[in-house]
Design an enzyme around this catalytic site. Structure first.
Site, mmCIF file in Angstrom:
data_model
loop_
_atom_site.group_PDB
_atom_site.id
_atom_site.type_symbol
_atom_site.label_atom_id
_atom_site.label_comp_id
_atom_site.label_asym_id
_atom_site.label_seq_id
_atom_site.Cartn_x
_atom_site.Cartn_y
_atom_site.Cartn_z
ATOM 1 N N GLU A 127 0.817 -1.217 0.000
ATOM 2 C CA GLU A 127 0.000 0.000 0.000
ATOM 3 C C GLU A 127 0.852 1.269 0.000
ATOM 4 O O GLU A 127 0.493 2.256 0.648
ATOM 5 C CB GLU A 127 -0.998 -0.010 1.161
ATOM 6 C CG GLU A 127 -2.134 -0.999 0.959
ATOM 7 C CD GLU A 127 -3.402 -0.636 1.722
ATOM 8 O OE1 GLU A 127 -3.542 0.518 2.150
ATOM 9 O OE2 GLU A 127 -4.264 -1.522 1.866
ATOM 10 N N HIS A 350 -2.223 -1.000 10.125
ATOM 11 C CA HIS A 350 -1.730 -2.352 10.395
ATOM 12 C C HIS A 350 -0.505 -2.266 11.303
ATOM 13 O O HIS A 350 0.194 -1.245 11.323
ATOM 14 C CB HIS A 350 -1.333 -3.068 9.106
ATOM 15 C CG HIS A 350 -2.483 -3.463 8.247
ATOM 16 N ND1 HIS A 350 -2.737 -4.769 7.886
ATOM 17 C CD2 HIS A 350 -3.457 -2.735 7.654
ATOM 18 C CE1 HIS A 350 -3.806 -4.824 7.119
ATOM 19 N NE2 HIS A 350 -4.262 -3.596 6.956
#
Length: 487
Positions: A127, A350
């Protein structure tokens, strides 16, 4: 160099890299000779290889290229001719979506500072959607990680990149055949070009195939409409690893797999490739309970999605296996635990996963194994094939519905054309022609026809991909069931 695997590629870069690097973390033979007074320090390398060419940074290098800390002491050889390598790996889904991710630039800077401070050997990121963010990281980390690669695919990219202390010899990208739906704009996975990237590195004769990937998100566990697509991705990932790692000595996989450890997709991936879970195999663990990488204590996570999981969920992994005459053991696994040290925000939504692996040469080749009993693996493949079959039937229904919609739109256009001809024929009788009504209906019919045709084509491709995966699984299942009789 960069090689595009049919669907995309990237670039391999090195910043301020010496002509020959002494591989960090490698110990062979005797301990390194003491450093002479006044001589420059070796960059991160504490063990001298006989005959190895060493080099140091030039005084003209930028200050950021000289701030890489020395690595901790490495294990010495255990026996004559033994090779021991200590490898530190970092994996993180960075959640760096331009214009959408909160405090993105600040967090990318924090990630770069931490990576430069810690000095890992391999960094696997997901990402990183902005190439500018990748360029900023590359400039900041050039001293510690002179080699890097950014994988490009899809409309906005794959978001995958790798930073390495070792020279990258080759790269390859495979874009998954199914990746969500273009009309699900609120999710956007279809535009991302989810892929698996491969970089090949070689350390003192040991060939490493390093894979980084990011699979389709789950969004709703109770009604997971994307499960068939994610299973297709897991199967293609497993097949890609099996067919590209035959020349490697060690296989490493890191990434956001968007699957819980007990899910059929992760069991299929691990069973079909023989990969081992660093969390399950680690001698020491430090971090979030149960190794969770999406936790309620993170201020960026959506708390409602984690209500069924009060501790969080584990969807980010570092997996590994040895193929030839080597053994790989996970000495230590760590995760971050929320906010970054000294800051009020975490690195991402995360948690990062950090593994320390020991790679040692053993007496004889281990031989290629699937790592799972054939009967158990056959059950997993059967379960996965069943879920793919459910997705196939749903895709066939969607294909039929969109095809019927396209036919109806075409009939509407034909009726309008016939009505227009009839109206034009009656103009001589002084009847007015309703231009506005005909125009609006025509535009509506054309729009519906184009949309329905596009969706029909998309779902036709989806049906073919699901049929192909189901057929591959059927053949694999037959091979597994016949395997005992072959021996």
């Amino acid at each position: 160099m960069g090689v595009a695997g049919g669907r995309g590629g990237g670039d391999v870069g090195h910043a301020g890299a010496p002509q020959a690097l002494l591989p960090p973390g490698l110990c062979l033979g005797s301990a390194p000779a003491p450093q002479q007074p006044g001589s420059p320090a070796l960059p991160r390398a504490l063990c001298q290889l006989p005959g190895a060419v060493t080099s140091t940074r030039s005084p003209q290098d930028p200050p950021s290229a000289q701030r890489c800390p020395p690595a901790p002491a490495k294990p010495r050889q255990a026996m004559e001719g033994d090779l021991t390598l200590r490898l530190r790996i970092f994996d993180l889904n960075c959640w760096a979506i331009r214009y959408l991710s909160k405090r993105r630039q600040e967090r990318v800077q924090l990630i770069g500072d931490m990576l430069r401070r810690e000095g890992f050997d391999l960094v696997l990121l997901q990402e990183v959607w902005s190439e500018q963010d990748y360029s900023d990281l590359k400039a900041k980390l050039g001293g510690c990680y002179p080699f890097s690669h950014y994988f490009r695919s899809g409309v906005i990219g794959s978001g995958l990149c790798v930073f390495s202390s070792f020279p990258i010899l080759d790269t390859l990208l495979y874009q998954y055949s199914l990746n969500g739906y273009p009309y699900m704009l609120q999710h956007g996975d279809w535009f991302c070009g989810k892929s698996v990237g491969l970089v090949v590195i070689k350390i003192s004769g040991i060939v490493f195939n390093v894979y980084v990937t990011h699979l389709h998100a789950e969004y709703c566990r109770e009604k997971d409409a994307y499960l068939p697509h994610r299973l297709v991705q897991a199967w293609e990932l497993a097949q890609f690893i099996r067919h590209t790692s035959k020349a490697a000595d060690v296989v490493l996989l890191g990434g956001d797999l968007n699957m819980h450890p007990e899910d059929v997709g992760i069991r299929l991936l691990r069973g079909w490739t023989g990969l081992r879970d660093a969390f399950a195999e680690a001698t020491r663990f430090e971090g979030c309970e149960d190794g969770c990488t999406l936790i309620p204590n993170n201020c960026f996570t959506v708390k409602t999605e984690l209500l069924p999981f009060p501790l969080g969920i584990r969807i980010d992994y570092i997996l590994y296996k040895a193929i030839s005459s080597f053994t790989v053991k996970c000495e230590e696994l760590k995760t971050t635990t929320g906010t970054a040290p000294g800051m009020d925000i975490p690195f991402s939504d995360h948690e990062a996963v950090m593994a320390t692996l020991h790679i040692r040469r053993q007496g004889q080749a281990a031989g290629a194994t699937l790592g799972t009993a054939e009967l158990m693996l056959a059950d997993v493949v059967t379960e996965a094939r069943t879920e793919v079959g459910v997705g196939l039937r749903a895709a066939q229904r969607q294909r039929y519905s969109t095809g019927r919609m396209a036919v109806l739109a075409l009939l509407l256009l034909l009726l309008q054309a016939a009505a227009a001809l009839g109206t034009l024929a009656g103009l001589a009788a002084g009847q007015p022609f309703p231009k506005l009504s005909f125009s609006l209906l025509a535009f509506l019919a054309i729009g519906v026809l184009l949309l329905a045709t596009g969706l029909h084509l998309f779902h036709t491709i989806e049906v073919k991909m699901l049929q192909g995966t189901e057929e591959q699984m059927r053949m694999a299942l037959r091979a597994l069931q016949e395997h005992p009789s072959d021996g």
